[in-house]
Design a protein around this motif. Sequence first.
Motif, mmCIF file in Angstrom:
data_model
loop_
_atom_site.group_PDB
_atom_site.id
_atom_site.type_symbol
_atom_site.label_atom_id
_atom_site.label_comp_id
_atom_site.label_asym_id
_atom_site.label_seq_id
_atom_site.Cartn_x
_atom_site.Cartn_y
_atom_site.Cartn_z
ATOM 1 N N SER B 93 -12.190 -6.147 22.582
ATOM 2 C CA SER B 93 -11.020 -5.281 22.491
ATOM 3 C C SER B 93 -10.980 -4.674 21.096
ATOM 4 O O SER B 93 -11.205 -5.366 20.103
ATOM 5 C CB SER B 93 -9.740 -6.087 22.741
ATOM 6 O OG SER B 93 -8.626 -5.233 22.726
ATOM 7 N N TYR B 359 -3.637 -13.062 20.096
ATOM 8 C CA TYR B 359 -2.211 -12.726 20.075
ATOM 9 C C TYR B 359 -2.016 -11.332 19.466
ATOM 10 O O TYR B 359 -1.301 -10.481 20.019
ATOM 11 C CB TYR B 359 -1.419 -13.767 19.274
ATOM 12 C CG TYR B 359 0.008 -13.342 19.038
ATOM 13 C CD1 TYR B 359 0.958 -13.481 20.046
ATOM 14 C CD2 TYR B 359 0.396 -12.759 17.830
ATOM 15 C CE1 TYR B 359 2.258 -13.052 19.861
ATOM 16 C CE2 TYR B 359 1.697 -12.332 17.635
ATOM 17 C CZ TYR B 359 2.625 -12.470 18.648
ATOM 18 O OH TYR B 359 3.918 -12.029 18.459
ATOM 19 N N ASP B 361 -4.053 -8.895 19.181
ATOM 20 C CA ASP B 361 -4.589 -7.852 20.057
ATOM 21 C C ASP B 361 -3.644 -7.604 21.239
ATOM 22 O O ASP B 361 -3.430 -6.457 21.640
ATOM 23 C CB ASP B 361 -5.968 -8.287 20.555
ATOM 24 C CG ASP B 361 -6.511 -7.358 21.615
ATOM 25 O OD1 ASP B 361 -6.812 -6.195 21.271
ATOM 26 O OD2 ASP B 361 -6.592 -7.771 22.790
ATOM 27 N N ALA B 362 -3.090 -8.681 21.775
ATOM 28 C CA ALA B 362 -2.176 -8.530 22.924
ATOM 29 C C ALA B 362 -0.941 -7.723 22.527
ATOM 30 O O ALA B 362 -0.479 -6.873 23.287
ATOM 31 C CB ALA B 362 -1.778 -9.911 23.448
ATOM 32 N N ARG B 365 -1.974 -4.146 22.243
ATOM 33 C CA ARG B 365 -2.180 -3.505 23.550
ATOM 34 C C ARG B 365 -0.853 -3.285 24.271
ATOM 35 O O ARG B 365 -0.669 -2.300 24.970
ATOM 36 C CB ARG B 365 -3.119 -4.370 24.408
ATOM 37 C CG ARG B 365 -4.589 -4.248 23.999
ATOM 38 C CD ARG B 365 -5.537 -4.951 24.956
ATOM 39 N NE ARG B 365 -5.394 -6.392 24.916
ATOM 40 C CZ ARG B 365 -4.882 -7.141 25.878
ATOM 41 N NH1 ARG B 365 -4.456 -6.581 26.995
ATOM 42 N NH2 ARG B 365 -4.797 -8.446 25.756
ATOM 43 N N ALA B 366 0.063 -4.246 24.101
ATOM 44 C CA ALA B 366 1.367 -4.116 24.752
ATOM 45 C C ALA B 366 2.238 -3.081 24.050
ATOM 46 O O ALA B 366 3.147 -2.514 24.651
ATOM 47 C CB ALA B 366 2.074 -5.468 24.753
ATOM 48 N N VAL B 374 3.882 -9.477 25.627
ATOM 49 C CA VAL B 374 2.657 -10.163 25.203
ATOM 50 C C VAL B 374 2.089 -10.991 26.353
ATOM 51 O O VAL B 374 0.877 -10.998 26.608
ATOM 52 C CB VAL B 374 2.936 -11.058 23.966
ATOM 53 C CG1 VAL B 374 1.694 -11.835 23.567
ATOM 54 C CG2 VAL B 374 3.430 -10.215 22.807
ATOM 55 N N ALA B 377 0.356 -8.787 28.656
ATOM 56 C CA ALA B 377 -0.928 -8.300 28.113
ATOM 57 C C ALA B 377 -2.011 -9.371 28.153
ATOM 58 O O ALA B 377 -3.203 -9.063 28.305
ATOM 59 C CB ALA B 377 -0.719 -7.812 26.681
ATOM 60 N N LEU B 378 -1.600 -10.621 28.009
ATOM 61 C CA LEU B 378 -2.610 -11.698 27.983
ATOM 62 C C LEU B 378 -3.004 -12.154 29.390
ATOM 63 O O LEU B 378 -4.136 -12.588 29.610
ATOM 64 C CB LEU B 378 -2.081 -12.901 27.185
ATOM 65 C CG LEU B 378 -2.145 -12.784 25.658
ATOM 66 C CD1 LEU B 378 -1.408 -13.943 25.000
ATOM 67 C CD2 LEU B 378 -3.590 -12.758 25.161
ATOM 68 N N PHE B 381 -6.319 -11.171 31.116
ATOM 69 C CA PHE B 381 -7.097 -10.419 30.120
ATOM 70 C C PHE B 381 -8.534 -10.948 30.055
ATOM 71 O O PHE B 381 -8.757 -12.144 29.921
ATOM 72 C CB PHE B 381 -6.416 -10.566 28.756
ATOM 73 C CG PHE B 381 -7.137 -9.855 27.634
ATOM 74 C CD1 PHE B 381 -7.497 -8.523 27.744
ATOM 75 C CD2 PHE B 381 -7.448 -10.535 26.453
ATOM 76 C CE1 PHE B 381 -8.162 -7.878 26.695
ATOM 77 C CE2 PHE B 381 -8.102 -9.905 25.409
ATOM 78 C CZ PHE B 381 -8.463 -8.568 25.534
ATOM 79 N N TYR B 393 -8.426 -14.954 30.424
ATOM 80 C CA TYR B 393 -7.158 -15.664 30.273
ATOM 81 C C TYR B 393 -6.485 -15.615 31.631
ATOM 82 O O TYR B 393 -5.862 -14.618 31.982
ATOM 83 C CB TYR B 393 -6.266 -15.003 29.203
ATOM 84 C CG TYR B 393 -5.901 -15.956 28.076
ATOM 85 C CD1 TYR B 393 -5.427 -17.229 28.358
ATOM 86 C CD2 TYR B 393 -6.032 -15.585 26.739
ATOM 87 C CE1 TYR B 393 -5.111 -18.116 27.340
ATOM 88 C CE2 TYR B 393 -5.718 -16.465 25.716
ATOM 89 C CZ TYR B 393 -5.262 -17.728 26.027
ATOM 90 O OH TYR B 393 -4.951 -18.609 25.011
#
Lengths: 343, 449
Positions: B93, B359, B361-362, B365-366, B374, B377-378, B381, B393
């Motif tokens: 990512s 975390y 990155d999530a 992305r969110a 979050v 987003a996770l 993933f 995940y």
Amino acid sequence: MDAIILQILNGLDKGSAYALIALGLTLIFGTLGVVNFAHGALFMIGAFCAVTLQRILTLSYQVIDETKTDFLGNPLKVDVPYVQAWFGEAAGAAIIDWAVPLAILFAIPIMIGVGFIMERGLIKHFYKRPHADQILVTFGLAIVLQEVIKYFYGANPIPTPAPDAFAGSFDFGALLGFAENTIIYPYWRLVYFVFSLVIIGAVFAFLQFTTFGMVVRAGMADRETVGLLGINIDKRFTIMFGIAAAVAGLAGVMYTPINSPNYHMGMDFLVLSFVVVVVGGMGSLPGAVLAGFLLGILESFASMKEVIDLIPGINQIIIYLVAIIILLTRPRGLMGRKGVMEE
Amino acid sequence: MSKTTLTRRGVLKTGTLAGGALAMPTIFTGASWAGSHTGFTNAPGDSEVTLGFNVPQSGPYADEGADELRAYELAVEHLNGGGDGGMIPTFSSKTLDGTGILGREVKYVTGDTQTKSDAARASARSMIEKDGAIMITGGSSSGVAVAVQALCQEAGVIFMAGLTHSNDTTGKDKKANGFRHFFNSYMSGAALAPILGDNYGTDRKAYHLTADYNWGYTTEEAVRNSTEAIGWETVAAVKTPLTQTDFSSYIAPVLQSGADVLVLNHYGGNMVNSLTNAVQFGLREKEVNGKNFEIVVPLYSRLMARGAGENVKGIFGSTNWHWSLQDEGSKAFVKSFGTKYGFPPSQAAHTVYCQTLLYADAVNRAGSFNPCAVVEALEGFEFDGLGNGPTLYRAEDHQCFKDVLVVKGKENPTSEFDLLEIVEVTPVAQVTYDASIFGGELGACNPGA
């Protein structure tokens, strides 16, 4: 039958450690009247004397090995102990291998010194204070000492192996006519048991057959009268504190190959050792030794699968259970003297 | 003295307001999170965001905690654009660009779990309530992880678990706000069993010594199930007190039982001592049932292997990650960590570093720090480049699924860190299981506030 012999053997080395620590505790209580909760820390400091000597003996200089790389891909730096450079590879390796037995000599002066400083620097100020104060201050001291050790040596256990000559185990079963591998016992634990008997014997002989020991015993029985005879009993009791510290320290030194030492090992033994002292009888040296071995063996029996299956959790409470029973039936403990801790 | 008067209009107004407030968490869904930086616990300001690193800084796992803290500090440095970026360039990512998280500089506070659940909860609570931590991460114990995860769920912050191996963390005790990158007991068993069968045969009798607490039970169950599935017989399983230091009385009867394998479901100091005792008793030199006696340690840690010293040689176990892996992510992390600290990272350091990046990155992305954004987003993933190969995940239980390493104590280590060698990288398919087998319910995410 073989299982019973096996558990008796197993209880002996644990009992040896209990007996040695309890012996020191009783010496201090009997002479100075102090309940020393820092005694487990002395056991731990003794163990770290062995760790320290091992580190001294393995002090090294680095040579570059171009044929190998380290984790970053750089040429590997190989540690070469100075003792191997000075005495040759084989002799140097043998010295390092015998680090734990050598640590006995290293630990004796250190432990006597630690005991002396502890007694003169802190504990003597609490002689006339209630036992609760003594317990609080010595327990606090124990925590300080273990945190100091953790600061310098880290929290993880540090492997401190026995000499290679004592690696492996002895097959008692074969000796006694049982099948092979039914009763095995590590050589080093045998060494530990014999060592503890020697130390216990030496302490008793010292108290029994020397003038110094006679004065100390007299002081334990009637401190004031001995003082009135013009004998400086305080000085002798301080020396006894140092000797008790050395006994606990040596117990710790020799215990290191059995369990890798860590900063918390003193606390692991402390509470059980106090139970040993109480069961043996406050102030009774033979009682401490007897109770040490007795409770060590009982603890070992309680760890048998058959016993745990019968009474789940018994392995965790057996010592306390037996202590309650003994104290209910013999309030002074197995060999306690009248008048001690009874006022 | 005041008098309260109830009226029909008043009740209706109050009810409408209360109903609206209760419905609030379900109103925000999907893309509506984006750009929303209010309405949840500890919403950060425009310039900084605070993360809470809750690790054992005292107690028996203090060394692991110290290694975790090093990795966290490295992750923060990399997130803020410092150092060589570590695994950020290898991470599949690409939202992390060295400008912190969502443009906010990353700050952190630390807490000491002492490897005690109550202390860990107290320090996590303090970081959330006093320091404004938006996410809590760390721990070196399943008991602590489960306790802190539950607290974070109540408080409405994300919990990114550190070193926790019990099935329960993402099994019966899973929570919507909690996520685990580390592998678990089931995976250890599933990865180990085939290797044990290949090396020791399928006709074996195993004796288990199991630490008497949650992690011990799940590990014993996992290893028993997986080894019995390949034909091994379990002759006995004995619980040992967590406070036990000398295991001789538990080890001595092993040979009498007819077992030819001893499985030590122990971790930390328990593992060091039980393994040391077993080797002292000469078990590994014995021959039982016509076979060499063997010892197995299901969960390895390099820091524990150091404690056991030479006793680990040749003994099989499993691990989440090892610094000798040669993928680009692992190499980048080892280089970054090793250059900064002078020694290779442990698996505990690796997993917490990954969790911090995941975390961050999530959130990116969110487009929001809102915990529910979050979580969204996770969940499900898929990523790569963080040292374990392609990883998922899983949405159903918030457990990472990735390859598992089977390792063995190295016969000829070249340094104090070179103690384990990788025997096999067990593919993720072999360690994947149905999310429902361990029970538990994720529940709904809680944004707090």
